[in-house]
Design a protein around this motif. Structure first.
Motif, PDB file in Angstrom:
ATOM      1  N   THR A 117       0.839  -1.201   0.000  1.00 41.10           N
ATOM      2  CA  THR A 117       0.000   0.000   0.000  1.00 41.10           C
ATOM      3  C   THR A 117       0.869   1.244   0.000  1.00 41.10           C
ATOM      4  O   THR A 117       1.741   1.411   0.866  1.00 41.10           O
ATOM      5  N   VAL A 118       0.637   2.119  -0.979  1.00 41.07           N
ATOM      6  CA  VAL A 118       1.366   3.380  -1.070  1.00 41.07           C
ATOM      7  C   VAL A 118       0.784   4.373  -0.071  1.00 41.07           C
ATOM      8  O   VAL A 118      -0.433   4.548   0.007  1.00 41.07           O
ATOM      9  N   SER A 119       1.650   5.036   0.687  1.00 41.57           N
ATOM     10  CA  SER A 119       1.177   5.989   1.686  1.00 41.57           C
ATOM     11  C   SER A 119       2.086   7.209   1.753  1.00 41.57           C
ATOM     12  O   SER A 119       3.304   7.103   1.583  1.00 41.57           O
ATOM     13  N   ALA A 120       1.457   8.355   2.000  1.00 40.04           N
ATOM     14  CA  ALA A 120       2.180   9.585   2.303  1.00 40.04           C
ATOM     15  C   ALA A 120       1.730  10.110   3.666  1.00 40.04           C
ATOM     16  O   ALA A 120       1.787  11.307   3.940  1.00 40.04           O
ATOM     17  N   ALA A 121       1.275   9.201   4.528  1.00 39.14           N
ATOM     18  CA  ALA A 121       0.795   9.604   5.853  1.00 39.14           C
ATOM     19  C   ALA A 121       1.897  10.227   6.699  1.00 39.14           C
ATOM     20  O   ALA A 121       1.607  10.963   7.651  1.00 39.14           O
ATOM     21  N   HIS A 122       3.151   9.960   6.359  1.00 37.21           N
ATOM     22  CA  HIS A 122       4.277  10.515   7.105  1.00 37.21           C
ATOM     23  C   HIS A 122       4.605  11.951   6.704  1.00 37.21           C
ATOM     24  O   HIS A 122       5.467  12.581   7.322  1.00 37.21           O
ATOM     25  N   TRP A 123       3.939  12.480   5.677  1.00 33.89           N
ATOM     26  CA  TRP A 123       4.195  13.864   5.291  1.00 33.89           C
ATOM     27  C   TRP A 123       3.806  14.804   6.422  1.00 33.89           C
ATOM     28  O   TRP A 123       2.805  14.586   7.130  1.00 33.89           O
ATOM     29  N   ARG A 124       4.561  15.863   6.569  1.00 34.84           N
ATOM     30  CA  ARG A 124       4.270  16.861   7.592  1.00 34.84           C
ATOM     31  C   ARG A 124       3.115  17.756   7.145  1.00 34.84           C
ATOM     32  O   ARG A 124       3.001  18.079   5.957  1.00 34.84           O
ATOM     33  N   PRO A 125       2.259  18.179   8.060  1.00 32.73           N
ATOM     34  CA  PRO A 125       1.177  19.116   7.707  1.00 32.73           C
ATOM     35  C   PRO A 125       1.740  20.418   7.149  1.00 32.73           C
ATOM     36  O   PRO A 125       2.797  20.889   7.593  1.00 32.73           O
ATOM     37  N   SER A 126       1.031  20.977   6.183  1.00 34.00           N
ATOM     38  CA  SER A 126       1.438  22.233   5.552  1.00 34.00           C
ATOM     39  C   SER A 126       0.521  23.388   5.906  1.00 34.00           C
ATOM     40  O   SER A 126       0.995  24.497   6.166  1.00 34.00           O
ATOM     41  N   LEU A 127      -0.780  23.149   5.871  1.00 34.22           N
ATOM     42  CA  LEU A 127      -1.776  24.171   6.169  1.00 34.22           C
ATOM     43  C   LEU A 127      -2.927  23.550   6.938  1.00 34.22           C
ATOM     44  O   LEU A 127      -3.267  22.402   6.722  1.00 34.22           O
ATOM     45  N   THR A 128      -3.535  24.340   7.799  1.00 39.28           N
ATOM     46  CA  THR A 128      -4.826  23.979   8.375  1.00 39.28           C
ATOM     47  C   THR A 128      -5.853  24.960   7.838  1.00 39.28           C
ATOM     48  O   THR A 128      -5.679  26.184   7.960  1.00 39.28           O
TER      49      THR A 128
END
Length: 453
Positions: A123-134
């Motif tokens: 499974t491909v995931s980018a869940a580890h990316w840091r938040p950029s905007l709320t």
């Protein structure tokens, strides 16, 4: 199934250095069910006229991102996780529908190239990316939105988000088929259909914790955007959900539920909620083909469907035709749509009985499990892939509750609303036909159980 791969070739900044200045206030826009005198001050002309379109996609990873929630209630916040090779980027939110309009714009944000995607258990995931905007949706009307990410280098991508309705009572519910969007999402080289080495290397589960491929909104633009516009132009009271929002109680009192152009992946919970609504008198419309096909499992933000043992076809246990009225039959389909019951109320005011190119690229027909009282409104013969003779059906049946259920039987019903821009030999006559028939359907469905065929 590999078939569609042939067809579809206040703001808080938490990433970057320090913070950014407060976001500008949301631009006030008129809700679809609001009179002009209820909408508040109109947006500045420049804001209304700004195009939502992407003009340059840029390189593959020049800018891309995803939302950490698939849908939010009005006023709730969601996060964007963005990766870009550009020094800076900004985001703009456009409410899609009859009159797409920008409702919000961020200031410039420092660009960050996020870590490469991870492949965990296929499974491909980018869940580890840091938040950029709320992003705060205060003041945003309910509806389907595209967030356009604009890199300072000129590259652009979309991130879809739905501002869902808190109540659907008395309204026609438009449902974004996000599970199908994600099933076909090739970002990172893996979808439920393919991997680097083809079908055998496909993912057995996919997650919403990654960007969408292509421009970021491929299936929404292909199968849903035009139908939302027609629905809003019909002036019926509308509500907005994704199919992940189909949970017990969410359709209480709804007048109708509309499944859009390609709604293939359904969990048991989703199907139970929609069936329960039909049995309580809520009308259903399936404006596509191949709906309710794969029986998926949902685990938080992950769709599990191995297409072998744990994820089987619905027809293996409970044919989709018992709900839809018909079931998937052919890919690739290519043919003319032929009306056989021109005096049916759905076709009132339409012109023409034959529309070239409107049957495709998948089609359904009446099959085992179809209700005994199903009526065929259009029967369109053609040869499947140039081989076996078959046909596509548009159908209508009335459930014991009095709910009416319509199914177009062709995946090009929504595409045909674009007329010649649909391609495939579809004409502007087909646009007038599908728009009028859909408006008839929504108008009657909005009044309650449609009943008599």
């Amino acid at each position: 199934m590999r078939k569609i791969l042939v067809m579809l070739s206040s703001l808080v900044v938490v990433a970057g250095c320090g913070g950014s200045p407060p976001a500008p206030a949301p631009v006030p826009v008129q809700r679809p069910d609001q009179r002009p005198d209820q909408a508040g001050p109109p947006p500045p002309a420049a804001e209304v006229q700004e195009s939502w379109h992407i003009t340059r996609r840029g390189a593959e990873h020049e800018i891309e991102g995803y939302a950490d929630r698939v849908s939010v209630l009005p006023g709730e916040r969601f996060g964007l996780r963005v990766s870009t090779t550009a020094p800076r980027f900004s985001a703009r939110a456009f409410r899609m529908g009859a009159n797409p309009v920008k409702v919000w714009e961020s200031p410039a944000v420092q660009g960050v190239r996020q870590a490469p995607m991870r492949l965990v258990g296929g499974t491909v995931s980018a869940a580890h990316w840091r938040p950029s905007l709320t992003v705060d949706t205060a003041g945003w009307p309910e509806g389907a939105y595209l967030i356009r990410l604009d890199a300072s280098t000129g590259a652009q991508r979309y991130v879809p988000i739905t501002v869902r309705s808190a109540s659907t009572a008395g309204r026609v519910v438009m449902v974004n088929a996000v599970t199908t969007w994600q099933a076909y999402n090739r970002w990172g080289g893996h979808s439920l259909y393919t991997g680097p080495r083809g079908y055998a290397d496909r993912s057995r589960a996919v997650t919403f914790d990654r960007p969408y491929d292509d421009d970021g909104a491929r299936l929404f633009l292909d199968f849903e955007k035009e139908a939302l516009a027609v629905a809003e132009q019909s002036h019926v009271p509308l509500a907005y959900l994704t199919n992940l929002d189909l949970k017990p109680g969410v359709l209480d009192g709804a007048r109708a539920v509309v499944s859009l152009g390609h709604d293939e992946y359904w969990s048991p919970g989703m199907r139970t909620v929609v069936t329960t609504a039909r049995d309580a008198g809520t009308n259903l419309a399936f404006l596509g083909a191949n709906a309710v096909y794969w029986r998926i499992a949902m685990h938080d933000r992950t769709i599990a469907c191995d297409k072998e043992r744990l994820c089987r076809l619905w027809r293996d246990s409970k044919p989709e035709s018992t709900l839809v009225g018909q079931m998937y039959d052919c890919f690739p389909a290519e043919g003319a749509y032929r009306v056989t019951r021109p005096h049916h109320w759905i076709f009132a005011g339409t012109k023409g009985r034959r529309f070239p190119g409107m049957v495709g690229v998948e089609s359904d027909k009446v099959s085992r499990g179809s209700p005994g009282n199903v009526q065929v409104l259009a029967e369109s013969p053609y040869s499947c892939g140039g081989g076996r003779a078959t046909h596509s059906d548009s159908t209508y049946y009335v459930a014991p509750s009095g709910a009416g259920v319509f199914a177009s039987g062709t995946m090009r019903w929504v595409c045909a609303m674009r007329g010649e821009r649909c391609g495939h030999g579809v004409s502007d006559r087909a646009a007038a036909f599908t728009r009028r028939a859909t408006t008839n359907l929504l108008t009657r469905f909005a009044q309650g159980p449609a009943g008599a065929p």
